[in-house]
Write an enzyme that holds these catalytic residues in place. Structure first.
Site, PDB file in Angstrom:
ATOM      1  N   ARG A   1      -6.287 -13.002  -0.857  1.00 44.46           N
ATOM      2  CA  ARG A   1      -6.742 -11.769  -1.490  1.00 44.46           C
ATOM      3  C   ARG A   1      -7.988 -12.013  -2.336  1.00 44.46           C
ATOM      4  O   ARG A   1      -8.323 -13.161  -2.660  1.00 44.46           O
ATOM      5  CB  ARG A   1      -5.630 -11.189  -2.370  1.00 44.46           C
ATOM      6  CG  ARG A   1      -4.307 -10.985  -1.669  1.00 44.46           C
ATOM      7  CD  ARG A   1      -4.360  -9.917  -0.616  1.00 44.46           C
ATOM      8  NE  ARG A   1      -4.535  -8.593  -1.187  1.00 44.46           N
ATOM      9  CZ  ARG A   1      -4.550  -7.468  -0.477  1.00 44.46           C
ATOM     10  NH1 ARG A   1      -4.402  -7.513   0.830  1.00 44.46           N
ATOM     11  NH2 ARG A   1      -4.708  -6.299  -1.063  1.00 44.46           N
TER      12      ARG A   1
ATOM     13  N   TRP B   1      -4.119   6.353   2.558  1.00 51.09           N
ATOM     14  CA  TRP B   1      -5.518   5.928   2.637  1.00 51.09           C
ATOM     15  C   TRP B   1      -6.235   6.738   3.713  1.00 51.09           C
ATOM     16  O   TRP B   1      -5.684   7.011   4.767  1.00 51.09           O
ATOM     17  CB  TRP B   1      -5.606   4.449   2.965  1.00 51.09           C
ATOM     18  CG  TRP B   1      -5.736   3.551   1.776  1.00 51.09           C
ATOM     19  CD1 TRP B   1      -6.871   2.916   1.357  1.00 51.09           C
ATOM     20  CD2 TRP B   1      -4.705   3.140   0.857  1.00 51.09           C
ATOM     21  NE1 TRP B   1      -6.611   2.163   0.234  1.00 51.09           N
ATOM     22  CE2 TRP B   1      -5.285   2.282  -0.094  1.00 51.09           C
ATOM     23  CE3 TRP B   1      -3.339   3.444   0.743  1.00 51.09           C
ATOM     24  CZ2 TRP B   1      -4.563   1.716  -1.138  1.00 51.09           C
ATOM     25  CZ3 TRP B   1      -2.608   2.883  -0.297  1.00 51.09           C
ATOM     26  CH2 TRP B   1      -3.220   2.026  -1.221  1.00 51.09           C
TER      27      TRP B   1
ATOM     28  N   GLU C   1      -1.424  -7.159   9.091  1.00 51.90           N
ATOM     29  CA  GLU C   1      -2.638  -6.475   8.632  1.00 51.90           C
ATOM     30  C   GLU C   1      -3.888  -7.084   9.258  1.00 51.90           C
ATOM     31  O   GLU C   1      -4.796  -6.373   9.686  1.00 51.90           O
ATOM     32  CB  GLU C   1      -2.701  -6.561   7.105  1.00 51.90           C
ATOM     33  CG  GLU C   1      -3.785  -5.736   6.457  1.00 51.90           C
ATOM     34  CD  GLU C   1      -3.702  -5.786   4.934  1.00 51.90           C
ATOM     35  OE1 GLU C   1      -4.533  -5.123   4.290  1.00 51.90           O
ATOM     36  OE2 GLU C   1      -2.815  -6.482   4.383  1.00 51.90           O
TER      37      GLU C   1
ATOM     38  N   ASP D   1     -13.399  -4.619   2.053  1.00 55.02           N
ATOM     39  CA  ASP D   1     -13.376  -4.725   0.596  1.00 55.02           C
ATOM     40  C   ASP D   1     -14.059  -5.949  -0.001  1.00 55.02           C
ATOM     41  O   ASP D   1     -14.915  -5.827  -0.871  1.00 55.02           O
ATOM     42  CB  ASP D   1     -11.920  -4.695   0.108  1.00 55.02           C
ATOM     43  CG  ASP D   1     -11.209  -3.409   0.486  1.00 55.02           C
ATOM     44  OD1 ASP D   1     -11.757  -2.627   1.279  1.00 55.02           O
ATOM     45  OD2 ASP D   1     -10.097  -3.187  -0.001  1.00 55.02           O
TER      46      ASP D   1
ATOM     47  N   GLN E   1     -14.088   6.584   1.987  1.00 52.53           N
ATOM     48  CA  GLN E   1     -13.962   5.539   3.003  1.00 52.53           C
ATOM     49  C   GLN E   1     -14.692   5.999   4.260  1.00 52.53           C
ATOM     50  O   GLN E   1     -15.093   7.167   4.355  1.00 52.53           O
ATOM     51  CB  GLN E   1     -12.483   5.249   3.308  1.00 52.53           C
ATOM     52  CG  GLN E   1     -11.902   4.127   2.482  1.00 52.53           C
ATOM     53  CD  GLN E   1     -10.502   3.732   2.919  1.00 52.53           C
ATOM     54  OE1 GLN E   1      -9.750   4.530   3.449  1.00 52.53           O
ATOM     55  NE2 GLN E   1     -10.137   2.480   2.678  1.00 52.53           N
TER      56      GLN E   1
ATOM     57  N   GLY F   1     -14.658  -0.026   3.290  1.00 55.33           N
ATOM     58  CA  GLY F   1     -13.476  -0.386   4.061  1.00 55.33           C
ATOM     59  C   GLY F   1     -13.329  -1.885   4.241  1.00 55.33           C
ATOM     60  O   GLY F   1     -12.253  -2.372   4.581  1.00 55.33           O
TER      61      GLY F   1
ATOM     62  N   ASP G   1      -7.197   4.867   7.158  1.00 55.40           N
ATOM     63  CA  ASP G   1      -5.901   4.506   7.737  1.00 55.40           C
ATOM     64  C   ASP G   1      -5.255   5.712   8.405  1.00 55.40           C
ATOM     65  O   ASP G   1      -4.776   5.627   9.543  1.00 55.40           O
ATOM     66  CB  ASP G   1      -4.962   3.978   6.648  1.00 55.40           C
ATOM     67  CG  ASP G   1      -5.381   2.631   6.103  1.00 55.40           C
ATOM     68  OD1 ASP G   1      -4.717   1.627   6.391  1.00 55.40           O
ATOM     69  OD2 ASP G   1      -6.386   2.586   5.377  1.00 55.40           O
TER      70      ASP G   1
ATOM     71  N   TYR H   1      -8.630 -11.959   3.993  1.00 56.28           N
ATOM     72  CA  TYR H   1      -8.920 -10.532   3.979  1.00 56.28           C
ATOM     73  C   TYR H   1     -10.139 -10.216   4.840  1.00 56.28           C
ATOM     74  O   TYR H   1     -10.093 -10.439   6.055  1.00 56.28           O
ATOM     75  CB  TYR H   1      -9.069 -10.090   2.520  1.00 56.28           C
ATOM     76  CG  TYR H   1      -8.613  -8.674   2.223  1.00 56.28           C
ATOM     77  CD1 TYR H   1      -7.484  -8.141   2.813  1.00 56.28           C
ATOM     78  CD2 TYR H   1      -9.312  -7.882   1.312  1.00 56.28           C
ATOM     79  CE1 TYR H   1      -7.067  -6.846   2.519  1.00 56.28           C
ATOM     80  CE2 TYR H   1      -8.903  -6.592   1.006  1.00 56.28           C
ATOM     81  CZ  TYR H   1      -7.787  -6.079   1.618  1.00 56.28           C
ATOM     82  OH  TYR H   1      -7.380  -4.799   1.322  1.00 56.28           O
TER      83      TYR H   1
ATOM     84  N   TYR I   1       0.856  -1.197   0.000  1.00 52.98           N
ATOM     85  CA  TYR I   1       0.000   0.000   0.000  1.00 52.98           C
ATOM     86  C   TYR I   1       0.890   1.244   0.000  1.00 52.98           C
ATOM     87  O   TYR I   1       1.192   1.794   1.067  1.00 52.98           O
ATOM     88  CB  TYR I   1      -0.913   0.009   1.220  1.00 52.98           C
ATOM     89  CG  TYR I   1      -1.807  -1.203   1.353  1.00 52.98           C
ATOM     90  CD1 TYR I   1      -2.887  -1.407   0.490  1.00 52.98           C
ATOM     91  CD2 TYR I   1      -1.584  -2.151   2.360  1.00 52.98           C
ATOM     92  CE1 TYR I   1      -3.717  -2.503   0.622  1.00 52.98           C
ATOM     93  CE2 TYR I   1      -2.406  -3.259   2.498  1.00 52.98           C
ATOM     94  CZ  TYR I   1      -3.479  -3.432   1.623  1.00 52.98           C
ATOM     95  OH  TYR I   1      -4.292  -4.530   1.760  1.00 52.98           O
TER      96      TYR I   1
END
Length: 437
Positions: free
Chosen positions: A202, A34, A402, A170, A108, A168, A37, A358, A30
């Site tokens: 992902r 963002w 993450e 995704d 977002q 947010g 974030d 994710y 990334y």
């Protein structure tokens, strides 16, 4: 342990901080700024470098459009490690887009109101921080006005998102019922995210086709919100997104009171806020599920899935005390077994649950932070403490990833940590958790 973890977290933030005065979420994966974030990142900075915290927010607000819109990604520079980038999004199609900085035409969750409030609290009500808030608060207010004037199509205090990235969350299973209503082309593009992390964790290539197709529709109409509301196949009322807007309303109203100005702005927010709380309780709460759900404006139905987003309204004070008890019962029954860390991003009892992929099941520290704040607000201290302690435990065991597997015993025998490592909001919010005492 606390001192060691804080030191490591600071190192993550400092390494991800960029010369332009903003912080990327993670190296390589990334490479840009963002929106939400940056909000969470500023909270961590506030505990040890208030200058960087204020700079983080100012750099984001510097990309605001003329209509109050704040984009979900700001492209401060070019990078070949991320797709889709500025040349795909083409924010300049909108006549009021920033002329200084390229961005996406997506948003977002609007966290900046309560982030400003948090900075003031962490600073022990420092006059310099209040002065910064005085300089920036009207920009955040204009962002709220943007939402209410452009995305509340039924005038019910609830604003829509037109893309799953705006939520947010995704690739949540939430959207699985929407994809069959679309038939996007097979786009030719080079994925960048899967060169940094395991592709199995992902979204798929076909999911990305849907994501790009929605953006192409928005670009066709030059990111005009009214036309997007008419033509986008994806139009959803999201309980997380709207809860963040309502919680930020509360913060802006309080801050305008401290600044002793903006009475008209505060009154506008109070009226919209009351409408939004009512709307969430009448339109998004599902009694038999015991949770707030997403509402699909295209099919005019609730999407029948429970996720961590279902509990975000606690942070905004949306449910009554009785309804909050129902939410906690749902949280405990579906998400809170002794064999699991709280709180999985998707219902662990559902067949669509995936603990590694994710937003389809892993634990995210930012969602835990939001849920923790909501649990404290309603006096569920024991459960709040569990969420905080388990968040700290996950990072202490597995580093600043993450997202994390919610299963305490992983039968696959691999790591319980996934996605990008040295992830900024994981580090930032860990600092806040550790300073909670």
């Amino acid at each position: 342990m606390k001192e060691s973890l804080v030191k490591q977290a600071i190192e993550v933030l400092e390494n991800n901080h960029q010369d332009g005065g903003f912080t990327i979420p993670a190296q390589g994966l990334y490479p840009f700024q963002w929106k939400w974030d940056s909000g969470f990142i500023a909270i961590g900075y506030a505990h040890y470098d208030m200058g960087k915290a204020m700079q983080e927010l100012a750099s984001l607000l510097n990309a605001q459009w003329g209509n109050g819109f704040i984009p979900h990604i700001v492209f401060h520079y070019d990078s070949d490690t991320y797709f889709p980038g500025p040349d795909f999004h083409r924010s300049q199609l909108h006549p009021l887009a920033s002329k200084k900085l390229r961005s996406t035409g997506l948003v977002q969750p609007p966290v900046l109101g309560f982030v400003l409030e948090k900075l003031y609290e962490v600073s022990n009500r420092n006059p310099t921080v209040l002065g910064f808030i005085d300089d920036q608060i009207d920009k955040v207010y204009e962002n709220h006005v943007y939402f209410y004037e452009n995305r509340d199509i039924n005038n019910e205090g609830l604003v829509y998102i037109y893309h799953n990235w705006e939520s947010g969350t995704d690739n949540s299973p939430m959207w699985d019922d929407i994809w069959p209503t679309m038939n996007p082309p097979e786009y030719e593009f080079e994925r960048k995210d899967t060169t940094h992390v395991d592709p199995s964790q992902r979204p798929t290539k076909r999911e990305y086709d849907h994501y790009l197709y929605i953006i192409e529709i928005a670009k066709q109409y030059n990111y005009d919100d009214a036309k997007i509301a008419q033509h986008s196949p994806f139009l959803v009322l999201d309980p997380l997104f709207n809860a963040m807007l309502l919680r930020s309303n509360e913060a802006l109203i309080k801050l305008y009171g401290l600044l002793k100005r903006g009475e008209g702005k505060a009154q506008y927010l109070k009226e919209k806020h009351a409408l939004g709380v009512q709307g969430m309780n009448t339109k998004l709460y599902h009694e038999s599920s015991g949770a707030y759900l997403h509402f699909d404006l295209r099919s005019n139905t609730l999407l029948p899935y429970i996720s961590s987003s279902s509990f975000a309204p606690l942070y905004a004070g949306v449910p009554s005390g009785e309804r909050a008890q129902q939410l906690i019962q749902t949280l405990k029954e579906k998400f809170g077994g002794e064999d699991k860390y709280l709180c999985a991003s998707f219902d662990p009892t559902h067949e669509k649950f995936n603990p590694k992929k994710y937003w389809r099941g892993p634990v995210w520290i930012n969602m835990n932070w939001i849920i923790y704040q909501g649990l404290k607000r309603y006096g569920f201290e024991d459960l709040a403490t569990r969420v905080k302690n388990e968040s700290i435990e996950l990072v202490a065991k597995h580093s600043f990833y993450e997202y994390f597997d919610c299963r305490k015993v992983n039968p696959d025998g691999d790591s319980n940590a996934y996605g990008g490592n040295n992830f900024s909001w994981t580090a930032s919010l860990l600092i806040d958790f550790l300073n909670e005492d």
